[in-house]
Design an enzyme around this catalytic site. Structure first.
Site, PDB file in Angstrom:
ATOM      1  N   THR A 140       0.828  -1.213   0.000  1.00  0.00           N
ATOM      2  CA  THR A 140       0.000   0.000   0.000  1.00  0.00           C
ATOM      3  C   THR A 140       0.860   1.260   0.000  1.00  0.00           C
ATOM      4  OG1 THR A 140      -1.699  -1.210   1.195  1.00  0.00           O
ATOM      5  CG2 THR A 140      -1.846   1.182   1.271  1.00  0.00           C
ATOM      6  N   GLY A 179       2.545  -3.003   8.213  1.00  0.00           N
ATOM      7  CA  GLY A 179       2.724  -3.271   9.636  1.00  0.00           C
ATOM      8  C   GLY A 179       4.187  -3.549   9.968  1.00  0.00           C
ATOM      9  N   GLU A 421      -6.133  -5.814   4.086  1.00  0.00           N
ATOM     10  CA  GLU A 421      -6.287  -7.007   3.244  1.00  0.00           C
ATOM     11  C   GLU A 421      -7.442  -6.851   2.272  1.00  0.00           C
ATOM     12  OE1 GLU A 421      -4.067  -8.741   2.667  1.00  0.00           O
ATOM     13  OE2 GLU A 421      -2.930  -9.001   4.472  1.00  0.00           O
TER      14      GLU A 421
HETATM   15  C1  LIG Z   1      -0.802 -15.263   9.689  1.00  0.00           C
HETATM   16  C2  LIG Z   1      -1.620 -14.181  10.362  1.00  0.00           C
HETATM   17  C3  LIG Z   1      -1.085 -12.799  10.123  1.00  0.00           C
HETATM   18  C4  LIG Z   1      -1.976 -11.758  10.704  1.00  0.00           C
HETATM   19  C5  LIG Z   1      -1.482 -10.373  10.352  1.00  0.00           C
HETATM   20  C6  LIG Z   1      -2.644  -9.470  10.016  1.00  0.00           C
HETATM   21  C7  LIG Z   1      -2.171  -8.106   9.611  1.00  0.00           C
HETATM   22  C8  LIG Z   1      -2.694  -7.752   8.259  1.00  0.00           C
HETATM   23  C9  LIG Z   1      -1.862  -6.719   7.625  1.00  0.00           C
HETATM   24  C10 LIG Z   1      -2.513  -6.143   6.436  1.00  0.00           C
HETATM   25  C11 LIG Z   1      -1.926  -6.265   5.227  1.00  0.00           C
HETATM   26  C12 LIG Z   1      -2.493  -5.631   4.069  1.00  0.00           C
HETATM   27  O1  LIG Z   1      -3.484  -4.914   4.113  1.00  0.00           O
HETATM   28  S1  LIG Z   1      -1.644  -5.995   2.634  1.00  0.00           S
HETATM   29  C13 LIG Z   1      -2.379  -5.018   1.405  1.00  0.00           C
HETATM   30  C14 LIG Z   1      -3.803  -5.496   1.110  1.00  0.00           C
HETATM   31  N1  LIG Z   1      -4.266  -4.855  -0.047  1.00  0.00           N
HETATM   32  C15 LIG Z   1      -5.337  -5.300  -0.751  1.00  0.00           C
HETATM   33  O2  LIG Z   1      -5.998  -6.261  -0.387  1.00  0.00           O
HETATM   34  C16 LIG Z   1      -5.601  -4.571  -2.046  1.00  0.00           C
HETATM   35  C17 LIG Z   1      -7.011  -4.870  -2.537  1.00  0.00           C
HETATM   36  N2  LIG Z   1      -7.053  -4.808  -3.996  1.00  0.00           N
HETATM   37  C18 LIG Z   1      -6.833  -5.957  -4.750  1.00  0.00           C
HETATM   38  O3  LIG Z   1      -6.632  -7.066  -4.238  1.00  0.00           O
HETATM   39  C19 LIG Z   1      -6.895  -5.793  -6.242  1.00  0.00           C
HETATM   40  O4  LIG Z   1      -6.577  -4.443  -6.603  1.00  0.00           O
HETATM   41  C20 LIG Z   1      -8.326  -6.122  -6.807  1.00  0.00           C
HETATM   42  C21 LIG Z   1      -9.368  -5.216  -6.160  1.00  0.00           C
HETATM   43  C22 LIG Z   1      -8.622  -7.589  -6.520  1.00  0.00           C
HETATM   44  C23 LIG Z   1      -8.306  -5.854  -8.313  1.00  0.00           C
HETATM   45  O5  LIG Z   1      -7.079  -6.360  -8.756  1.00  0.00           O
HETATM   46  P1  LIG Z   1      -6.626  -6.032 -10.215  1.00  0.00           P
HETATM   47  O6  LIG Z   1      -6.993  -4.643 -10.558  1.00  0.00           O
HETATM   48  O7  LIG Z   1      -5.205  -6.422 -10.393  1.00  0.00           O
HETATM   49  O8  LIG Z   1      -7.502  -7.098 -10.976  1.00  0.00           O
HETATM   50  P2  LIG Z   1      -8.366  -6.796 -12.232  1.00  0.00           P
HETATM   51  O9  LIG Z   1      -7.511  -6.190 -13.273  1.00  0.00           O
HETATM   52  O10 LIG Z   1      -9.612  -6.087 -11.773  1.00  0.00           O
HETATM   53  O11 LIG Z   1      -8.688  -8.284 -12.682  1.00  0.00           O
HETATM   54  C24 LIG Z   1      -9.549  -8.988 -11.869  1.00  0.00           C
HETATM   55  C25 LIG Z   1      -9.169 -10.426 -12.102  1.00  0.00           C
HETATM   56  O12 LIG Z   1      -8.051 -10.718 -11.273  1.00  0.00           O
HETATM   57  C26 LIG Z   1      -8.426 -11.749 -10.362  1.00  0.00           C
HETATM   58  N3  LIG Z   1      -7.797 -11.500  -9.075  1.00  0.00           N
HETATM   59  C27 LIG Z   1      -7.695 -10.331  -8.438  1.00  0.00           C
HETATM   60  N4  LIG Z   1      -7.057 -10.517  -7.271  1.00  0.00           N
HETATM   61  C28 LIG Z   1      -6.759 -11.835  -7.177  1.00  0.00           C
HETATM   62  C29 LIG Z   1      -6.113 -12.659  -6.205  1.00  0.00           C
HETATM   63  N5  LIG Z   1      -5.672 -12.176  -5.028  1.00  0.00           N
HETATM   64  N6  LIG Z   1      -5.967 -13.969  -6.470  1.00  0.00           N
HETATM   65  C30 LIG Z   1      -6.433 -14.475  -7.632  1.00  0.00           C
HETATM   66  N7  LIG Z   1      -7.068 -13.781  -8.597  1.00  0.00           N
HETATM   67  C31 LIG Z   1      -7.222 -12.464  -8.359  1.00  0.00           C
HETATM   68  C32 LIG Z   1      -9.928 -11.608 -10.239  1.00  0.00           C
HETATM   69  O13 LIG Z   1     -10.517 -12.856  -9.824  1.00  0.00           O
HETATM   70  C33 LIG Z   1     -10.322 -11.299 -11.661  1.00  0.00           C
HETATM   71  O14 LIG Z   1     -10.254 -12.515 -12.378  1.00  0.00           O
HETATM   72  P3  LIG Z   1     -11.340 -12.754 -13.582  1.00  0.00           P
HETATM   73  O15 LIG Z   1     -12.712 -12.440 -12.999  1.00  0.00           O
HETATM   74  O16 LIG Z   1     -11.123 -14.212 -13.925  1.00  0.00           O
HETATM   75  O17 LIG Z   1     -10.903 -11.790 -14.653  1.00  0.00           O
HETATM   76  C1  LIG Z   2      -4.335  -1.482  10.517  1.00  0.00           C
HETATM   77  C2  LIG Z   2      -3.909  -1.570   9.073  1.00  0.00           C
HETATM   78  C3  LIG Z   2      -2.839  -2.379   8.726  1.00  0.00           C
HETATM   79  C4  LIG Z   2      -2.412  -2.453   7.406  1.00  0.00           C
HETATM   80  N1  LIG Z   2      -1.313  -3.211   7.089  1.00  0.00           N
HETATM   81  C5  LIG Z   2      -0.856  -3.222   5.822  1.00  0.00           C
HETATM   82  C6  LIG Z   2       0.328  -3.960   5.484  1.00  0.00           C
HETATM   83  O1  LIG Z   2       0.921  -4.608   6.333  1.00  0.00           O
HETATM   84  N2  LIG Z   2       0.780  -3.917   4.207  1.00  0.00           N
HETATM   85  C7  LIG Z   2       0.135  -3.183   3.221  1.00  0.00           C
HETATM   86  O2  LIG Z   2       0.602  -3.170   2.084  1.00  0.00           O
HETATM   87  N3  LIG Z   2      -1.009  -2.485   3.501  1.00  0.00           N
HETATM   88  C8  LIG Z   2      -1.501  -2.489   4.774  1.00  0.00           C
HETATM   89  N4  LIG Z   2      -2.650  -1.789   5.072  1.00  0.00           N
HETATM   90  C9  LIG Z   2      -3.306  -0.992   4.024  1.00  0.00           C
HETATM   91  C10 LIG Z   2      -4.612  -1.637   3.584  1.00  0.00           C
HETATM   92  O3  LIG Z   2      -4.357  -2.787   2.851  1.00  0.00           O
HETATM   93  C11 LIG Z   2      -5.391  -0.602   2.737  1.00  0.00           C
HETATM   94  O4  LIG Z   2      -5.769   0.450   3.581  1.00  0.00           O
HETATM   95  C12 LIG Z   2      -6.611  -1.262   2.118  1.00  0.00           C
HETATM   96  O5  LIG Z   2      -6.212  -2.110   1.075  1.00  0.00           O
HETATM   97  C13 LIG Z   2      -7.628  -0.238   1.598  1.00  0.00           C
HETATM   98  O6  LIG Z   2      -7.049   0.585   0.629  1.00  0.00           O
HETATM   99  P1  LIG Z   2      -7.138   2.184   0.810  1.00  0.00           P
HETATM  100  O7  LIG Z   2      -6.680   2.523   2.163  1.00  0.00           O
HETATM  101  O8  LIG Z   2      -6.480   2.786  -0.365  1.00  0.00           O
HETATM  102  O9  LIG Z   2      -8.706   2.495   0.772  1.00  0.00           O
HETATM  103  P2  LIG Z   2      -9.568   3.117  -0.518  1.00  0.00           P
HETATM  104  O10 LIG Z   2      -9.537   2.127  -1.573  1.00  0.00           O
HETATM  105  O11 LIG Z   2      -9.005   4.479  -0.743  1.00  0.00           O
HETATM  106  O12 LIG Z   2     -10.973   3.140   0.179  1.00  0.00           O
HETATM  107  C14 LIG Z   2     -11.642   4.376   0.428  1.00  0.00           C
HETATM  108  C15 LIG Z   2     -13.092   4.205  -0.036  1.00  0.00           C
HETATM  109  O13 LIG Z   2     -13.084   4.059  -1.457  1.00  0.00           O
HETATM  110  C16 LIG Z   2     -13.932   2.962  -1.840  1.00  0.00           C
HETATM  111  N5  LIG Z   2     -13.450   2.335  -3.082  1.00  0.00           N
HETATM  112  C17 LIG Z   2     -12.162   2.215  -3.481  1.00  0.00           C
HETATM  113  N6  LIG Z   2     -12.078   1.565  -4.656  1.00  0.00           N
HETATM  114  C18 LIG Z   2     -13.356   1.261  -5.021  1.00  0.00           C
HETATM  115  C19 LIG Z   2     -13.957   0.574  -6.122  1.00  0.00           C
HETATM  116  N7  LIG Z   2     -13.217   0.070  -7.126  1.00  0.00           N
HETATM  117  N8  LIG Z   2     -15.305   0.421  -6.142  1.00  0.00           N
HETATM  118  C20 LIG Z   2     -16.049   0.917  -5.125  1.00  0.00           C
HETATM  119  N9  LIG Z   2     -15.563   1.589  -4.059  1.00  0.00           N
HETATM  120  C21 LIG Z   2     -14.235   1.753  -4.011  1.00  0.00           C
HETATM  121  C22 LIG Z   2     -13.788   1.976  -0.680  1.00  0.00           C
HETATM  122  O14 LIG Z   2     -14.920   1.101  -0.646  1.00  0.00           O
HETATM  123  C23 LIG Z   2     -13.750   2.921   0.531  1.00  0.00           C
HETATM  124  O15 LIG Z   2     -15.079   3.201   0.942  1.00  0.00           O
HETATM  125  C24 LIG Z   2      -3.092  -1.710   6.405  1.00  0.00           C
HETATM  126  C25 LIG Z   2      -4.193  -0.909   6.740  1.00  0.00           C
HETATM  127  C26 LIG Z   2      -4.610  -0.841   8.069  1.00  0.00           C
HETATM  128  C27 LIG Z   2      -5.788   0.026   8.430  1.00  0.00           C
END
Ligand SMILES: CCCCCCCCC/C=C/C(=O)SCCNC(=O)CCNC(=O)[C@H](O)C(C)(C)COP(=O)(O)OP(=O)(O)OC[C@H]1O[C@@H](n2cnc3c(N)ncnc32)[C@H](O)[C@@H]1OP(=O)(O)O
Ligand SMILES: Cc1cc2nc3c(=O)[nH]c(=O)nc-3n(C[C@H](O)[C@H](O)[C@H](O)COP(=O)(O)OP(=O)(O)OC[C@H]3O[C@@H](n4cnc5c(N)ncnc54)[C@H](O)[C@@H]3O)c2cc1C
Length: 603
Positions: A140, A179, A421
């Site tokens: 992120t 984190g 996540e």
């Molecule tokens: C141990 C305890 C510790 C415990 C410790 C706990 C602490 C937690 C710390 C937190 C860590 C974090 O937050 S880490 C950062 C987390 N960040 C996120 O989760 C980001 C969220 N955004 C995303 O995942 C992506 O941007 C998403 C919204 C899925 C869109 O991805 P893209 O734009 O690349 O994908 P698109 O171009 O839209 O294409 C969609 C296609 O890709 C596929 N696709 C997308 N993501 C996929 C995936 N993960 N796996 C497979 N396939 C995937 C979809 O099914 C679609 O497939 P088809 O339908 O077949 O085309």
């Molecule tokens: C406690 C904590 C720990 C974290 N740890 C990690 C870590 O270890 N590693 C890491 O990489 N990240 C980490 N993150 C970041 C986290 O993964 C992101 O905050 C999360 O993925 C959401 O993305 P954003 O903050 O950009 O929210 P945004 O996407 O900016 O969300 C803001 C608003 O926009 C809306 N929105 C955004 N996109 C769309 C869409 N396509 N359609 C409709 N609505 C949409 C959302 O629904 C939301 O209401 C952590 C966050 C927190 C709070």
């Protein structure tokens, strides 16, 4: 021991130990869990009494101490620190704080084991497993979290040196939130846009050293720190990171699937999304985490509601608060949801392990399905659990607002999970694409002349609602199917069936509008559902305390004055308040400094 709780336990119609074993997967699993947990509960370093009176810096310091104690304990007990080692999961599962090891194991190491080549695993996994390095997962950025493809950090290949140069080209590309990035980690798996031969190939993962292993100072080109105080997660140094032309060897790009040859040629993966695997693992873990958090809050609120007597319903008779139907309607559906989510969490872990081993052997076809269901369930269970935990807290009245209640800390720890996540709205939209009725809506919008993105955005609310309904339906079905498969004595099965029926009927009642609108149920049938709920609440009432006892949470884990096993709430509350630092002296120093002058001054 509170008399009320003793009576509750005596009145139970089933064997509590049998339910504990059933929820744990058998008596042997319970024995192993308790044996492992005793290691933590018997180590004072894991339980500071004054934990909630510490400053942010002291709490961080404490979390690092616990980190060190945990690693020492694992080494002493020969417990391998891997997210797929059941003993390690049991151990870390009874520490109610986020500590650095979670991300190091759950995302940093798992990224390398899932996306690294054999050689990369051979080099990095032993270093990570033996804590010769501390890693995190830095994806992120300040301006992008959800839209992974929009991340701006770059990794540009220089074939003359066979190195990648990592850069944060803009302020918005600053890594933000990872984190344990701010102060703890000396390495990170970093998500960056890969450039080679002036062409961009999208997001890939790179191992980057951030701090010197000798003195922990940031390396040249690395600017790093903590992002400041947050709503909760106060043990975690969520950090920021800027990279100014940081060079890493070509071999630091995780290359099990995508590759860059020494000459700079890009070899694509069979499925680009395999780079997202670390997120999927944590989403799966969060389903079971939500169940446990809601079970903890339900335990506290139900025990307290059995101890608390309030308001005369007959001369001289103050009933237990748990006898009020309104209190039952608040708490018993939370208890049922916690059980339902626990079974959903088990299903998710089993499904993940099955598909994960297929993916590891190169079969990627189930990747998208795993992504869809894990995203939807992560969103649905974290949304529902956070809301349910707050219902439990409110059900404790005034003392629910005191930190002595303990539910606040559960809530503060679970709340970010609706965002991290994968922000839940966006996660729902990953499962919705599979829901037929919504597709029809999209087709209708397309026929009206809208393009795909516009149609998708216009249908967004229905897509999210469809995804929620899909997840809810899946959880009810999985709950009933799980109960069917379990061996239980008739007395236990009767209790569990009542709770499962309550979960199903409550879900219909909560979403009555959808059932009416879709013509699936009539108003009359919905009234039958309401009557069924009342009947089920009275059935569950007799066993509610015994069911939460069966979750078998140690008082040291719950850290709750209101929810302690012995129910000695008022003495504990009074002693807890007296021990507050503010009561250290008979007269607080502010009296002599300010109040006394006020009293003397002629205002
Ligand atoms: C141990 C305890 C510790 C415990 C410790 C706990 C602490 C937690 C710390 C937190 C860590 C974090 O937050 S880490 C950062 C987390 N960040 C996120 O989760 C980001 C969220 N955004 C995303 O995942 C992506 O941007 C998403 C919204 C899925 C869109 O991805 P893209 O734009 O690349 O994908 P698109 O171009 O839209 O294409 C969609 C296609 O890709 C596929 N696709 C997308 N993501 C996929 C995936 N993960 N796996 C497979 N396939 C995937 C979809 O099914 C679609 O497939 P088809 O339908 O077949 O085309
Ligand atoms: C406690 C904590 C720990 C974290 N740890 C990690 C870590 O270890 N590693 C890491 O990489 N990240 C980490 N993150 C970041 C986290 O993964 C992101 O905050 C999360 O993925 C959401 O993305 P954003 O903050 O950009 O929210 P945004 O996407 O900016 O969300 C803001 C608003 O926009 C809306 N929105 C955004 N996109 C769309 C869409 N396509 N359609 C409709 N609505 C949409 C959302 O629904 C939301 O209401 C952590 C966050 C927190 C709070």
């Amino acid at each position: 021991m509170s008399e009320s709780l003793q009576t509750e336990r005596k009145n139970a119609t089933f064997n509590i130990k049998e339910l504990t074993d059933t929820l744990n997967g058998g008596p042997e699993e319970t024995r192993k869990r308790k044996q492992i947990e005793s290691l933590v509960f018997n180590t004072p370093a894991f339980h500071r009494q004054d934990r909630f009176q510490l400053s942010r810096e002291e709490i961080y310091d404490y979390s690092i101490k616990v980190y060190g104690e945990l690693i020492k304990l694992c080494k002493k007990e020969n417990i391998e620190i891997r997210y797929d080692n059941p003993d390690y999961v049991r151990l870390v599962g009874c520490i109610p704080e986020e500590i650095p090891v979670g991300l190091h194991v759950g995302m940093f190491s798992s990224s390398i084991s899932d996306q690294g080549t054999e050689e990369q695993q051979k080099k990095w996994i032993p270093l990570a497993r033996n804590f010769k390095i501390f890693g995190t997962y830095a994806q992120t950025e300040l301006a992008h979290g959800t839209f992974v493809r929009g991340l701006e950090t770059t990794a540009t290949y220089d074939e003359s040196k066979q190195e990648f140069i990592l850069n944060s080209p803009t302020i918005t590309s600053t890594k933000w939130w990872p984190g344990f990035l701010g102060r703890t980690s000396n390495h990170a798996v970093i998500a960056a846009q890969l450039y080679t031969k002036s062409k961009c190939y999208g997001i890939h993962m790179f191992i980057v050293q951030l701090r010197d292993l000798k003195d922990h100072k940031p390396l040249p080109g690395v600017t790093i720190g903590d992002i400041g105080d947050k709503f909760g997660f106060d043990t975690v140094d969520n950090g920021f990171l800027r990279l100014d032309n940081v060079h890493i060897p070509r071999e630091n790009m995780l290359m099990k699937y995508a590759k860059v040859t020494p000459e700079g040629k890009y070899l694509p993966p069979t499925n680009a999304k395999v780079a997202y695997s670390a997120m999927t693992l944590i989403r799966v873990v969060l389903v079971r985490g939500s169940a446990k958090a809601l079970a903890s809050a339900s335990t506290i609120a139900i025990r307290y509601s059995a101890v608390r007597h309030q308001t005369e319903t007959a001369p001289g008779k103050e009933p237990q608060v748990l006898d009020y139907v309104t209190q039952q309607y608040k708490l018993f559906p939370q208890l049922a949801t916690a059980l339902a989510f626990g079974f959903a969490g088990n299903y998710m872990i089993d499904t993940f392990n099955k598909i994960h081993s297929e993916i590891s052997s190169g079969q990627l076809d189930a990747l998208s399905e795993l992504h869809g269901i894990s995203s939807g369930l992560k969103a649905y269970t974290t949304d529902t659990a956070t809301a349910g935990i707050e219902v439990c807290r409110r059900a404790c009245g005034g003392h629910g607002y005191s930190n002595a209640c303990g539910i606040q800390h559960i809530y503060a720890n679970v709340l970010p999970c609706v965002t991290l996540e994968g922000e839940n709205t966006v996660m729902y939209l990953q499962a919705a694409s599979k829901v037929i009725s919504t597709i029809k809506r999209l087709e209708q919008l397309r026929r009206s002349g809208m393009d795909q993105d516009e149609a998708w955005n216009t249908a967004g609310i229905e897509l999210v609602q469809a995804a929620k309904a899909h997840c809810h339906y899946f959880i009810v079905k999985n709950y009933l199917r799980s109960l069917e498969k379990l061996n239980m004595t008739p007395s236990l099965r009767k209790v569990m069936n009542s709770i499962a029926l309550l979960y199903g009927n409550y879900g219909i009642d909560e979403n009555a509008g959808d059932f009416l609108e879709s013509g699936f149920m009539t108003g009359e049938q919905l009234n039958l559902v309401k009557a069924k709920i009342l009947q089920l609440l009275s059935e569950v009432r007799r066993n509610a305390v015994a069911v939460v006892d069966a979750f078998d949470f140690d008082d040291k884990y719950l850290r709750s004055i209101l929810g302690a096993y012995d129910g000695d709430v008022y003495n504990r509350l009074y002693n807890w308040a007296k021990s507050s630092p503010l009561n250290k002296t008979e007269v607080h120093s502010s009296y002599t400094e300010y109040l006394q002058q006020l009293l003397k001054s002629k205002l």
